[in-house]
Enzyme design. Structure first.
Site, PDB file in Angstrom:
ATOM      1  CE1 TYR A 140     -16.106  -9.522  -8.967  1.00  0.00           C
ATOM      2  CE2 TYR A 140     -15.849 -10.808  -6.955  1.00  0.00           C
ATOM      3  CZ  TYR A 140     -15.500  -9.723  -7.733  1.00  0.00           C
ATOM      4  OH  TYR A 140     -14.552  -8.849  -7.286  1.00  0.00           O
ATOM      5  CE  LYS A 191     -17.441   1.865 -20.712  1.00  0.00           C
ATOM      6  NZ  LYS A 191     -16.758   3.172 -20.614  1.00  0.00           N
ATOM      7  CG  ASP A 223     -15.681   5.685 -18.362  1.00  0.00           C
ATOM      8  OD1 ASP A 223     -16.876   5.787 -18.002  1.00  0.00           O
ATOM      9  OD2 ASP A 223     -15.323   5.895 -19.537  1.00  0.00           O
ATOM     10  CG  ASP A 247     -13.774  -5.945  -6.081  1.00  0.00           C
ATOM     11  OD1 ASP A 247     -13.586  -5.940  -4.857  1.00  0.00           O
ATOM     12  OD2 ASP A 247     -12.925  -6.339  -6.909  1.00  0.00           O
ATOM     13  CG  ASP A 251     -10.374  -1.968  -2.870  1.00  0.00           C
ATOM     14  OD1 ASP A 251     -11.265  -2.436  -2.132  1.00  0.00           O
ATOM     15  OD2 ASP A 251      -9.287  -2.545  -3.068  1.00  0.00           O
TER      16      ASP A 251
HETATM   17  C1  IPM Z   1     -13.897  -7.764  -1.655  1.00  0.00           C
HETATM   18  C2  IPM Z   1     -12.744  -8.616  -2.096  1.00  0.00           C
HETATM   19  C3  IPM Z   1     -13.293  -9.921  -2.688  1.00  0.00           C
HETATM   20  C4  IPM Z   1     -14.135  -9.561  -3.892  1.00  0.00           C
HETATM   21  C5  IPM Z   1     -12.241 -10.953  -3.061  1.00  0.00           C
HETATM   22  C6  IPM Z   1     -11.319 -11.282  -1.900  1.00  0.00           C
HETATM   23  C7  IPM Z   1     -12.864 -12.214  -3.591  1.00  0.00           C
HETATM   24  O1  IPM Z   1     -11.941  -7.929  -2.988  1.00  0.00           O
HETATM   25  O2  IPM Z   1     -14.686  -8.221  -0.817  1.00  0.00           O
HETATM   26  O3  IPM Z   1     -14.007  -6.635  -2.142  1.00  0.00           O
HETATM   27  O4  IPM Z   1     -13.609  -9.380  -4.990  1.00  0.00           O
HETATM   28  O5  IPM Z   1     -15.353  -9.450  -3.736  1.00  0.00           O
HETATM   29 MG    MG Z   2     -12.465  -5.868  -3.218  1.00  0.00          MG
END
Ligand code: IPM
Ligand code: MG
Length: 361
Positions: A140, A191, A223, A247, A251
């Site tokens: 990032y 990884k 993975d 990240d 999710d």
């Molecule tokens: C998160 C989001 C952010 C990230 C984006 C909005 C920049 O997806 O906080 O997980 O990738 O960190």
């Molecule tokens: Mg995210």
């Protein structure tokens, strides 16, 4: 007096933050929590006024506060802006300026919501895992980055995945400390079979692990971790991983619990100054409709109470109030099963506050 900077941001951010602030104010007025709340603009909302998603005044406010509560940033209105002034850049700028390298993303399945998960109840019931995502390094932030034109005229995009030993060490230490207060298991996700930077990651995590003989450590390729998270998620206690892997996996972990609308996060620096935000985004499609779930943001306030304001009793009270409200069957649309009528954002906030005010049983 502790200063809390509140940055509502875009989309559903202002609506969910409003409810979380009402919770904070209730604690201030009725439980003598010494906090002062100040507001700032961030994301598209800041761009519209100042031409920048993270104006200097907001940066000042955030870096001088003990804790920052952020709603969400971004939306279709700002998607075509150059990447350097996109709302998401504000988030990255804040994380970097605050030095909040350890991002804690708990995925807890509330028993009341077991039916909301797309996975079978026996796979997810009792799930309680904590993802510790490195937040201020890795791909990032790595340089060089950009899009360049090659000699043959073709364009090439490039980013750099970099980690220093100290960056890996400090987030690993956090993960092991957190595991000590939980089930004492850390799974480090990398990884290392392909990427040198994560080969170093694994090496440093192994070294840190030696200082925590009471915590069981394991290592998993990303993975496989993605697969294990949906196959048998309860094998995990604490997962520690890089910025981008965290990240993605967070999710995925969120969906195990049924709704991304339930999950809070805390991002901490060395001294427990923190940035608190729900892990869901700005959800522009439902913004302004008073239907978004404010619980992730309210639970982010609970994390703020625990980690930055050092008020563990109040943190537990907020979490208990949320659980009480879920017991009553109140549901916003994202967590409703068909048998439940959906309530508004405001009604959910009202219910949490009422539960907070109710005498302890
Ligand atoms: C998160 C989001 C952010 C990230 C984006 C909005 C920049 O997806 O906080 O997980 O990738 O960190
Ligand atoms: Mg995210």
């Amino acid at each position: 007096m502790r200063h809390v900077a509140v940055l509502p941001g875009d989309g559903i951010g202002p609506e969910v933050v409003a409810e979380a602030v009402r919770v904070l104010e209730c604690l201030r007025d009725e439980y003598a929590l010494a906090v002062e709340i100040e507001y700032g603009l961030v994301g598209g909302a800041a761009y519209d006024v100042h031409g920048h998603p993270l104006p200097e005044a907001t940066l000042q406010l955030a870096t001088s506060a003990q804790a920052v509560l952020l709603g969400a940033v971004g939306g279709p209105r700002w998607e075509s802006l150059p990447i350097v002034v996109r709302p998401e850049k504000a988030l990255l700028g804040l994380r970097s300026a605050l030095g909040v390298f350890a991002n804690l993303r708990p995925a807890i399945l509330y028993p009341q919501l077991a039916g909301a998960s797309t996975l079978r109840a026996e796979v997810v019931s009792g799930l309680d895992l904590m993802i510790v995502r490195e937040l201020t390094g890795g791909i990032y932030f790595g340089e060089p980055r950009g899009v360049r034109t090659l000699e043959n005229g073709e364009r090439q995009g490039f980013n750099t995945l970099v980690y220093t030993e100290s960056e890996i060490e400090r987030v690993a230490v956090r993960a092991f400390e957190i595991a000590r207060a939980r089930a004492r298991r850390v799974c480090s996700v990398d990884k290392a079979n392909v990427l040198e930077s994560t080969e170093l990651w694994r090496e440093v995590v192994m070294k840190v692990a030696c200082r925590y003989p009471d915590v069981a450590v394991s290592h998993m390729y990303v993975d496989n971790a993605a697969m294990q998270l949906v196959r048998a998620p309860k094998q995990f206690d604490v997962i520690v991983t890089t910025n981008m892997f965290g990240d993605i996996l967070s999710d995925e972990a969120a969906m195990l619990t049924g709704s991304i609308g339930m999950l809070p996060s805390a991002s901490l620096n060395e001294t427990d100054r923190g940035l608190y935000e729900p892990i869901h985004g700005s959800a522009p499609d439902i913004a302004g409709k008073n239907i978004a779930n404010p619980l992730a943001t309210i639970l982010s306030v609970a994390m703020m109470l625990r980690y930055s304001l050092h008020e563990p009793t109040l943190a537990t009270r907020v979490e208990a109030a949320v659980s009480t409200v879920l017991d009553t069957g109140l549901r916003t649309a994202d967590i409703a099963e068909t048998s439940h009528a959906c309530c508004s954002t405001r009604a959910m906030g009202d219910a949490v506050i009422a539960a907070l005010r109710a005498p302890l049983s």
